[in-house]
Design an enzyme around this catalytic site. Sequence first.
Site, mmCIF file in Angstrom:
data_model
loop_
_atom_site.group_PDB
_atom_site.id
_atom_site.type_symbol
_atom_site.label_atom_id
_atom_site.label_comp_id
_atom_site.label_asym_id
_atom_site.label_seq_id
_atom_site.Cartn_x
_atom_site.Cartn_y
_atom_site.Cartn_z
ATOM 1 N N LYS A 216 0.794 -1.271 -0.092
ATOM 2 C CA LYS A 216 -0.209 0.136 0.016
ATOM 3 C C LYS A 216 0.709 1.250 0.037
ATOM 4 C CE LYS A 216 -3.664 2.474 2.356
ATOM 5 N NZ LYS A 216 -4.551 2.481 3.219
ATOM 6 N N LYS A 239 1.086 10.018 5.655
ATOM 7 C CA LYS A 239 1.233 8.748 5.978
ATOM 8 C C LYS A 239 2.270 8.036 5.577
ATOM 9 C CE LYS A 239 -3.774 7.948 6.433
ATOM 10 N NZ LYS A 239 -4.797 7.033 6.420
ATOM 11 N N GLU A 255 7.499 -6.911 1.631
ATOM 12 C CA GLU A 255 6.315 -7.047 2.475
ATOM 13 C C GLU A 255 5.607 -8.106 2.197
ATOM 14 O OE1 GLU A 255 5.204 -4.687 4.418
ATOM 15 O OE2 GLU A 255 6.188 -3.026 4.375
ATOM 16 N N LYS A 270 -2.028 -1.576 -3.833
ATOM 17 C CA LYS A 270 -2.992 -0.297 -3.824
ATOM 18 C C LYS A 270 -2.193 0.862 -3.950
ATOM 19 C CE LYS A 270 -6.088 2.108 -0.481
ATOM 20 N NZ LYS A 270 -6.623 1.949 0.707
ATOM 21 N N SER A 296 -10.095 5.334 -4.997
ATOM 22 C CA SER A 296 -11.168 6.523 -5.137
ATOM 23 C C SER A 296 -10.519 7.479 -6.424
ATOM 24 C CB SER A 296 -11.350 7.262 -3.797
ATOM 25 O OG SER A 296 -10.054 7.510 -3.064
ATOM 26 N N TYR A 335 -14.831 0.753 -7.032
ATOM 27 C CA TYR A 335 -16.195 1.611 -6.636
ATOM 28 C C TYR A 335 -17.002 1.430 -7.783
ATOM 29 C CZ TYR A 335 -13.418 3.578 -2.933
ATOM 30 O OH TYR A 335 -12.812 3.443 -1.885
HETATM 31 C C1 PBG Z 1 -7.564 3.518 5.372
HETATM 32 C C2 PBG Z 1 -8.003 3.258 3.962
HETATM 33 C C3 PBG Z 1 -7.629 4.292 3.101
HETATM 34 C C4 PBG Z 1 -8.149 3.728 1.798
HETATM 35 C C5 PBG Z 1 -8.559 2.389 2.060
HETATM 36 N N1 PBG Z 1 -8.394 2.120 3.424
HETATM 37 C C6 PBG Z 1 -6.946 5.812 2.858
HETATM 38 C C7 PBG Z 1 -5.894 5.974 3.471
HETATM 39 O O1 PBG Z 1 -4.753 5.020 3.708
HETATM 40 O O2 PBG Z 1 -5.474 7.175 3.597
HETATM 41 C C8 PBG Z 1 -8.264 4.411 0.551
HETATM 42 C C9 PBG Z 1 -9.386 3.853 -0.408
HETATM 43 C C10 PBG Z 1 -9.188 4.644 -1.896
HETATM 44 O O3 PBG Z 1 -8.876 5.867 -1.965
HETATM 45 O O4 PBG Z 1 -10.287 4.161 -2.328
HETATM 46 N N2 PBG Z 1 -6.378 3.107 6.033
#
Ligand code: PBG
Length: 344
Positions: A216, A239, A255, A270, A296, A335
């Site tokens: 991620k 983050k 990982e 992701k 998203s 989505y």
């Molecule tokens: C939470 C989380 C996030 C997403 C999924 N779980 C946001 C982030 O890590 O800030 C993002 C999903 C998306 O953008 O569709 N940890």
Amino acid sequence: MQRTERNSYNAGMRNSDKIGFPLHRPRRLRQSGWIRDLVAETRLAPQDFIWPVFVIEGENTAEPVSSMPGVSRYTIDRLVAEARAAQQSGIPALALFPVVDAARKTADGKEALNADNLICRALSAVKEAVPEIGLIADVALDPYTSHGHDGLMSEKGAILNDETIEVLCGQALVQARAGADIIAPSDMMDGRVGAIRHMLEDEGLQNTMILSYTAKYASGYYGPFRDAVTSAGALKGDKKTYQMDPRNRDEALLEAALDISEGADMLMVKPGLAYLDTIVRLYDNTQLPLFAYHVSGEYSMLKAAAQNGWLDYDSCLMETLTAFKRAGCRGILTYAAREAVDLL
Ligand code: PBG
């Protein structure tokens, strides 16, 4: 060889003597729909899609997310109806994300441990009404923390790893007990998969699956999601001390190795589109089912361009989803899952 001779040699050569073309004309297999379908190397089916859904408190409400055209946040009663429709359309699983009231957010995110919190009520309601659909629950503290981070924060603002894992285990436990079939740690703390796996075993939940957000990345593409769950305004800083650096490639293999050794059942990359190379490398180097999160921002930019008439949404969506399958994914969190099923 003299020019004239070579020319005459070429001229005298039968087409079938030449190397490659025209014995091989790849266009033969592209000449009509039926043959293209017959030889296609990858296929999309409703079973490929996991539909992420936002859940809100209240009744009989679907609240549109302005930064994600076509996406709504649903109250639990409406979520149940959506889950039923999704299941009937062939979608195998939902990933639920709670939109937590600001009043319930604290520095320690303790609402995550409340067995009667919004996500737990949503999980049990859907599990009871639509037992045939798989339920995935995210494990990370960001919906619950006042600072918007996925973990606990020290006084100096560092995200604490081991202390966070203890809370994540508690969060995973209430979610699994409420009806989550799959626990999906999205927090990127080191060691969380192993800790959650041991906790589940100890609690007699050995059938609860773990879909690890393995690679991620610290991505700008999460922007609309953070709007949707109202954590955007709250987030202090970024983050980058826990999510992966977008510049890194081999680290994804590390990982993955850790997640596999810690007991993950499935792996995820992701975002998906900007990290197709990582998907391919994990596909080539691991054996577990691999998933991509079409996040998203990837969804919203497609919608925005389409709304401006700049590209055709349907064809670009299917092309994007196909890319994840081609790269080696077993399934895709998107989505657009419902739209994609309608388009198939
Ligand atoms: C939470 C989380 C996030 C997403 C999924 N779980 C946001 C982030 O890590 O800030 C993002 C999903 C998306 O953008 O569709 N940890």
